[in-house]
Enzyme design. Structure first.
Site, PDB file in Angstrom:
ATOM      1  N   ASP A 111       5.575 -16.015  17.256  1.00 60.47           N
ATOM      2  CA  ASP A 111       6.863 -16.188  17.944  1.00 60.47           C
ATOM      3  C   ASP A 111       6.886 -17.458  18.795  1.00 60.47           C
ATOM      4  O   ASP A 111       5.847 -17.918  19.263  1.00 60.47           O
ATOM      5  CB  ASP A 111       7.174 -14.976  18.837  1.00 60.47           C
ATOM      6  N   GLU A 112       8.077 -17.964  18.976  1.00 64.73           N
ATOM      7  CA  GLU A 112       8.360 -19.018  19.960  1.00 64.73           C
ATOM      8  C   GLU A 112       7.372 -20.178  19.894  1.00 64.73           C
ATOM      9  O   GLU A 112       6.942 -20.685  20.935  1.00 64.73           O
ATOM     10  CB  GLU A 112       8.367 -18.412  21.374  1.00 64.73           C
ATOM     11  N   ALA A 113       7.049 -20.638  18.688  1.00 61.72           N
ATOM     12  CA  ALA A 113       6.127 -21.766  18.550  1.00 61.72           C
ATOM     13  C   ALA A 113       6.925 -23.066  18.711  1.00 61.72           C
ATOM     14  O   ALA A 113       6.983 -23.897  17.804  1.00 61.72           O
ATOM     15  CB  ALA A 113       5.403 -21.695  17.210  1.00 61.72           C
TER      16      ALA A 113
END
Ligand code: NGO
EC number: 3.2.1.52
Length: 531
Positions: free
Chosen positions: A342-344
């Site tokens: 997530d949220e890279a």
């Protein structure tokens, strides 16, 4: 408003004789109101609501000092002992496990009809006997949770109680809608000790949830021992590594294996998560070589997200990930290994694709099925990979495409099931970036109609994540989880056609005295008429 109730205080309250409403030799009629100890429960008072409930008129089954538990097959022994342990302290009955006839006994047997599947059960309650049938230990365990809920709430107290221990007569045939019913606990932002995790396992298992996903690493901390990279827990599991510097700690391999075994006894599978390639400041600040410029950033205990990434272009990154995956897979008997994803935001789409192309096969190499937050659906996935949808929108094209390609989806829409969201504007704990989630919001939706292109057959299950940026104690965990977690458990277990907000409200209200007996700190939602 937060209602702080400690276990100790509640145990003391429950021991007060004034609360004991009826005498032991004067059975109260089933269904009568009045004192909490007097009435037998009604057969449909169960959460999650069973698939089929057929009440029977007349007397229910009355537990007495002579009631026995019979395990017809050796494989039912363990669950028989769990039933005995659950009922003994409050009833004071020995509930001896043995053979003998089925009269005045609760019989556990593995000869249920095939139609209940691997997790379902059939429960028959007659005046002279109780018969619980399943095809597996998991099914029997689910049935035992139903039996507990069909006894007066004070059965869950850990001290001797005076009550009429009557089970209502009738038949329940039950099986889950989704095979995966989960909760997630974030032990990275604030570490929660093994005892607290075990308490949470007990709480989720009684609502027939069968997976606990542990979020083991994040920007702030690294909470699982990795032998090949020992500084991870020494530094990133040490003092000052929780949000705001509070809540440090980590699980040794032994702690973790103990948790896995504890969960397995309760038919709960632990799903470990190492969040990659973002949410990795704890690792990056510990090992400089994992950074593209070879320089370790400072440790961080704030709650920003999306700023960190392992260096996608360095070989050492993949040695690191392989060591971690290998060691965690070796500790994990369950099928799933969660790789975050997530949220890279510190990684370009191309770098993200490059990283996942190397990491997804590593999970398979060590015999596990990869799970990831739904961002992983942006890259080509192996057939068995499970994207976990955590968005708030009704559309997520990559997740829909993965479903169309045959991947099964885990549903965790943040505005419905994130247990770290506030209930309303007065809730002190938690966030509200996705929504404020009252009990009705958590309950009143259908996972199969939530996301375009993701229908009933595409869904592996439903999971309720509890992120711990704002949580310190088990009391905090319980307050955010109860009563929403049972609502989500019902959503994941019960047939959609049997679910109904109005009847759920009534059934949920009856869980309140149970949580009081257990010493569980819960939110007294104004949407529920608590007894
Ligand atoms: C997001 C974020 C987490 C936060 C959480 C807080 C996902 C999958 N990533 O969910 O890092 O802790 O919200 O609600």
């Amino acid at each position: 408003m937060r209602v702080p109730l400690t276990r100790l205080a509640l145990t003391a309250v429950l021991a007060v004789p004034a609360l004991v409403a009826c005498s032991a030799d004067e059975p109260a009629p089933a269904g009568a109101g009045g004192g909490a100890a007097a009435a037998a429960m009604s057969l449909d008072a169960v959460v999650p609501v069973p698939a089929e409930v057929t009440p029977r008129d007349g007397a229910g089954f009355r537990l007495t000092a002579d009631t026995r538990i019979r395990a017809e097959e050796a494989a039912a022994d363990g669950v028989a002992r769990q039933l005995q342990a659950a009922l003994r302290p409050s009833t004071g009955f020995g509930l001896v496990i043995g053979t003998g006839g089925p009269e005045n006994a609760i019989t556990l047997t593995l000869d249920a009809d095939r139609s209940v599947g691997r997790q379902g059960y059939e429960l028959d309650i007659a005046a002279d006997r109780v018969t619980l049938r399943a095809r597996t230990g998991a099914g029997l365990f689910a049935g035992v949770q139903t039996i507990r809920q069909l006894l007066p709430p004070r059965v869950d107290a850990d001290t001797l109680q005076q009550a009429e221990w009557v089970l209502p007569g009738g038949r329940i045939v039950d099986r889950p809608r989704f095979e995966y019913r989960g909760a997630m606990l974030d032990v990275a932002r604030h570490f929660h000790a093994p005892d607290e995790i075990k308490a949470y396992i007990d709480l989720i298992a009684q609502y027939k949830m069968n997976h606990l996903h542990l979020h083991l690493s994040d920007d702030q901390g690294w909470r699982i021992e990795i032998e090949a990279w020992p500084e991870l827990t020494k530094r990133a599991g040490g003092a000052g590594t929780g949000v705001d510097g509070e809540g440090p700690g980590f699980l040794t391999k032994q702690d973790y294996s103990d948790l896995v075994a504890y969960a397995a006894e309760r038919h709960v599978t632990i799903v470990p998560e190492i969040d990659l390639p973002g949410h990795t400041n704890a690792a990056l600040s510990t090992y400089p070589e994992l950074n593209c410029d070879g320089t370790a950033p400072a440790p961080r205990t704030d709650t920003e997200v999306g700023y960190s990434s392992l260096c996608v272009s360095k070989e050492v990154t993949y040695r690191f990930v392989e060591d971690v995956v290998k060691e965690i897979a070796a500790l994990t008997p369950g099928p799933y290994l969660h790789i975050g994803g997530d949220e890279a935001k510190a990684t370009t789409d191309e770098q993200y694709g490059t990283f996942m192309k190397r990491v997804l096969p590593l999970v398979a190499k060590y015999g596990k099925t990869p799970v990831g937050w739904h961002e992983i659906a942006a890259v080509p996935l192996p057939d068995d990979a499970v994207p976990q949808y955590w968005g708030t929108e009704p559309e997520q094209p990559d997740t829909a495409a993965a479903a169309a390609a045959g991947n099964r989806i885990l549903m965790s829409p943040a505005n419905r099931v994130y247990l770290d969201m506030k209930y309303d504007k007065s809730t002190e704990l938690g966030f509200d970036w996705a929504a404020r989630i009252e009990v009705k919001d958590a309950y009143d939706w259908d996972p199969a109609r939530r996301l375009a292109g993701v229908g009933e057959r595409d869904i592996l299950g439903v999971e309720a994540p509890l992120w711990s940026e704002t949580l310190r104690t088990l009391d905090d965990i319980e307050f955010m989880a109860f009563p929403r977690l049972p609502a989500i458990a019902e959503l994941a277990w019960s047939p959609q056609a049997e679910r109904d907000w109005d009847t759920f409200r009534g059934r949920l209200a009856q869980q309140g005295p149970r949580w009081e007996a257990q010493g569980v700190n819960f939110y007294r939602s104004p949407q529920i008429d608590w007894k």
